[in-house]
Scaffold this motif. Structure first.
Motif, PDB file in Angstrom:
ATOM      1  N   SER A  28      10.416  12.931   7.226  1.00  0.00           N
ATOM      2  CA  SER A  28       9.664  12.953   8.923  1.00  0.00           C
ATOM      3  C   SER A  28       8.762  11.540   8.234  1.00  0.00           C
ATOM      4  CB  SER A  28       8.553  14.204   7.453  1.00  0.00           C
ATOM      5  OG  SER A  28       8.174  13.514   6.556  1.00  0.00           O
ATOM      6  N   GLY A  29       8.965  10.634   7.251  1.00  0.00           N
ATOM      7  CA  GLY A  29       8.810   8.677   7.622  1.00  0.00           C
ATOM      8  C   GLY A  29       7.827   9.020   6.173  1.00  0.00           C
ATOM      9  N   SER A  30       7.571  10.359   5.384  1.00  0.00           N
ATOM     10  CA  SER A  30       6.370  10.035   4.248  1.00  0.00           C
ATOM     11  C   SER A  30       7.740   9.723   3.255  1.00  0.00           C
ATOM     12  CB  SER A  30       6.390  11.504   3.850  1.00  0.00           C
ATOM     13  OG  SER A  30       7.649  12.063   3.388  1.00  0.00           O
ATOM     14  N   THR A  31       6.740   9.171   2.008  1.00  0.00           N
ATOM     15  CA  THR A  31       7.732   8.370   1.378  1.00  0.00           C
ATOM     16  C   THR A  31       8.175   9.583   0.148  1.00  0.00           C
ATOM     17  OG1 THR A  31       5.845   6.943   0.385  1.00  0.00           O
ATOM     18  CG2 THR A  31       7.289   6.873  -1.566  1.00  0.00           C
ATOM     19  N   ALA A  32       9.885   8.912   0.155  1.00  0.00           N
ATOM     20  CA  ALA A  32      10.739   9.790  -0.971  1.00  0.00           C
ATOM     21  C   ALA A  32      10.788   9.277  -2.485  1.00  0.00           C
ATOM     22  CB  ALA A  32      12.007   9.526  -1.010  1.00  0.00           C
ATOM     23  N   ALA A  91       0.885  -0.925   0.335  1.00  0.00           N
ATOM     24  CA  ALA A  91      -0.296   0.127   0.255  1.00  0.00           C
ATOM     25  C   ALA A  91       0.468   1.111  -0.344  1.00  0.00           C
ATOM     26  CB  ALA A  91      -0.589   0.321   1.424  1.00  0.00           C
ATOM     27  N   PRO A  92       0.657   2.551  -0.679  1.00  0.00           N
ATOM     28  CA  PRO A  92       1.699   3.431  -0.722  1.00  0.00           C
ATOM     29  C   PRO A  92       1.826   3.836   0.975  1.00  0.00           C
ATOM     30  CG  PRO A  92      -0.624   3.984  -1.652  1.00  0.00           C
ATOM     31  CD  PRO A  92      -1.057   2.364  -0.860  1.00  0.00           C
ATOM     32  N   TYR A 146      10.434   4.589   0.301  1.00  0.00           N
ATOM     33  CA  TYR A 146      11.752   5.373  -0.797  1.00  0.00           C
ATOM     34  C   TYR A 146      11.013   4.826  -2.283  1.00  0.00           C
ATOM     35  CZ  TYR A 146      15.120   6.396  -3.453  1.00  0.00           C
ATOM     36  OH  TYR A 146      16.846   6.574  -3.680  1.00  0.00           O
ATOM     37  N   ASP A 147      10.975   4.924  -3.248  1.00  0.00           N
ATOM     38  CA  ASP A 147      10.347   4.496  -4.454  1.00  0.00           C
ATOM     39  C   ASP A 147      11.168   5.726  -5.418  1.00  0.00           C
ATOM     40  OD1 ASP A 147       8.647   3.064  -6.841  1.00  0.00           O
ATOM     41  OD2 ASP A 147       7.320   3.801  -5.886  1.00  0.00           O
ATOM     42  N   TYR A 172      14.309   0.875  -7.512  1.00  0.00           N
ATOM     43  CA  TYR A 172      14.812   1.016  -5.889  1.00  0.00           C
ATOM     44  C   TYR A 172      13.228   1.591  -5.084  1.00  0.00           C
ATOM     45  CZ  TYR A 172      18.932  -0.281  -7.522  1.00  0.00           C
ATOM     46  OH  TYR A 172      19.881  -0.750  -7.347  1.00  0.00           O
ATOM     47  N   LEU A 173      13.038   0.446  -3.864  1.00  0.00           N
ATOM     48  CA  LEU A 173      11.982   0.395  -2.520  1.00  0.00           C
ATOM     49  C   LEU A 173      12.208  -0.003  -1.733  1.00  0.00           C
ATOM     50  CD1 LEU A 173      10.123  -0.987  -5.907  1.00  0.00           C
ATOM     51  CD2 LEU A 173       7.881   0.363  -4.896  1.00  0.00           C
ATOM     52  N   ILE A 174      11.563   0.792  -0.699  1.00  0.00           N
ATOM     53  CA  ILE A 174      11.356   0.326   0.850  1.00  0.00           C
ATOM     54  C   ILE A 174      10.486   0.760   1.778  1.00  0.00           C
ATOM     55  CG2 ILE A 174      13.141   1.308   2.987  1.00  0.00           C
ATOM     56  CD1 ILE A 174      15.371   2.981   1.578  1.00  0.00           C
TER      57      ILE A 174
END
Length: 494
Positions: free
Chosen positions: A485-489, A410-411, A416-417, A434-436
């Motif tokens: 802040s912990g949101s998606t890069a 889920a988003p 990281y994406d 590349y994903l985390i």
């Protein structure tokens, strides 16, 4: 953005490097003003890009200028005897999903230098990076370390210009060494390729040359979230930074909450880990000992399942990769024109790291992966590393264990994406996502996987051949989230 474009008076650093993690942490905090766009960098990057360019056109393998095909083996060699060759590789793995195969491989026995020069300006460490064009880069220009050179390059086998700043890494004892370790590169495409990854803190003045810029570690990490901007070699060197130690949470001003708090704690040895480091080392030794793999070079003309034409070498399935030829005209390089073979990846890859908070500490699920070109059989890899389009040509047992978990995330799970490319000097448009991805920790133990704290990965990166190049890229991306802040890069502009 605070990016130095002139040498300026540099603050001399006294004492030993015991506080290097804290100084690096201060540099991580220094990012674009108020989180805004890196305007100053972009202007510099675009202006240099107008002068530094590559024009790449396909060229038949049989007609590459400066290259010859061995009449007895079919192997491709540079006329100088330097740089690299394209040869065949035969691999046997009795207990693997594919038990035997042959393939082309790049054989580059010489060890190159990937060097990052850092220096303190106005109380903050900054790194000297270069805008570098490579023939395999989709967008031509990317950020590279201060020095990125094969031995043939810095010995000037190509009769080109000298490599700038090489003296800082050929004679590092005149300065302060922060990291110095030999690391592998793609074990699926290279045969036992290694580069010396170095970070050196300069003592004294450093001239600023055209095409180079001083950036803080935080600014480089910010650019890691921008598609196809930071090259593989810079990511590899960044991963070797010793960002671990007591007091880092204070420097990074972490309140200990959420994803970022768990990540910052994971950089501290005192926070602990699910598996003690000694246990991880024993597991790696056991994996390397009991894994049966035989990989040997063989003539390129003796490959089974591969088709060779004057233009290229490709697999009969049309999947995996091909070997192509290119003719290159470049500006802003030591050499203005050359030809070479390259590997072209078929399809976009997925390289992903599952992370989970275990007892308040962020852990990454690392895979003990076998690749035929590794010097020591097995290295730690990301949780998932594959080219999904090529899986149809493989047995179903070759499908990565956690690929579906990654693709169905889920988003809000994705931290990281970004699409990044692999080394543009040998690979043509090799793009990977590349994903985390953050998940709930599983208590199920898989034989080939282990939950590993970030400080353990940092410790392993002080030694050779523990983390593969894809894992090193993701460690650099994880470090890039220390100030998020912990949101998606995400991918800027995508």
């Amino acid at each position: 953005m605070t990016a130095l474009t002139a040498t300026g008076p540099a603050t001399e650093v006294g004492g030993d490097l015991g506080d290097i993690a804290l100084r690096l942490g201060e540099s991580v905090r220094e990012r674009g003003a108020d989180g805004g766009p890196l305007t100053g960098f972009r202007q510099w990057f675009e202006e240099f890009g107008a002068r530094a360019y590559t024009r790449v056109r396909p060229a038949p393998l049989a007609e590459l200028e400066g290259w010859r095909q061995d009449p007895d083996t079919g192997n491709l060699h540079h006329n100088s005897g330097g740089f690299f060759s394209v040869e065949g590789l035969s691999t046997s793995r009795p207990h693997g999903p594919v038990q035997h195969w042959t393939q082309p491989v790049i054989h580059q026995p010489e060890i190159g230098v990937l060097g990052l020069l850092v220096k303190e300006f106005d109380g903050v460490l900054r790194a000297l990076v270069q805008a570098k064009v490579e023939p395999g880069n989709r967008n031509g220009l990317q950020l590279a370390p201060t020095v990125q050179a094969t031995r043939s390059n810095y010995l000037r086998v190509h009769q080109g210009k000298p490599v700038p700043y090489l003296e800082f890494f050929r004679e590092p004892w005149h300065h302060r060494q922060i990291a110095d370790v030999r690391q592998s590169e793609q074990g699926s495409w290279f045969y036992r390729k290694r580069n010396r990854n170095m970070v050196v803190e300069a003592v004294g003045k450093v001239p600023l040359l055209d095409g180079f810029i001083w950036l803080t570690i935080g600014e480089i990490q910010e650019l890691l979230a921008v598609e196809d901007t930071v090259n593989m070699d810079l990511r590899s060197v960044l991963s070797c930074l010793p960002l671990t130690g007591p007091g880092l949470d204070t420097v990074l001003r972490s309140d200990g909450s959420g994803f970022r708090g768990a990540l910052v704690r994971s950089c501290a040895t005192a926070s602990g880990s699910r598996h003690p480091t000694g246990e991880l080392l024993h597991w790696m030794t056991e994996m390397r000992t009991r894994t049966e793999v035989s990989a040997r070079l063989l003539p390129l003309d003796r490959l089974s399942g591969w088709q060779r034409t004057p233009e290229r070498i490709s697999h009969e399935s049309g999947e995996f990769f091909s070997v192509i030829g290119v003719d290159v005209t470049a500006g802003g390089r030591e050499v203005a024109h050359w030809s070479q073979p390259m590997i072209r990846q078929h399809g976009r890859g997925v390289i992903a790291l599952l992370v989970a908070e275990i007892d308040g500490v962020l852990h990454a699920l690392m895979h003990a992966r076998v690749e035929p070109g590794f010097l020591d059989v097995v290295e730690l890899a990301p949780t998932v590393q594959c080219i999904p389009d090529s899986l149809a040509a493989l047995p179903t047992t070759a499908r990565p264990e956690f690929l579906d978990t990654v693709l169905s995330a889920a988003p809000e799970q994705i931290r990281y994406d970004t699409v990044l490319s692999e080394e543009g000097g040998r690979f043509y448009h090799a793009l990977n996502r590349y994903l985390i991805v953050e998940v709930a920790p599983t208590k199920i133990e898989y034989p080939d996987y282990r939950w590993t704290a970030v400080h353990q990965l940092t410790e392993l990166l002080r030694h050779s051949h523990y983390l593969n190049v894809q894992a090193r890229s993701l460690v650099a991306c994880l470090h890039g989230l220390l100030e998020c802040s912990g949101s998606t890069a995400g991918v800027e502009g995508s």
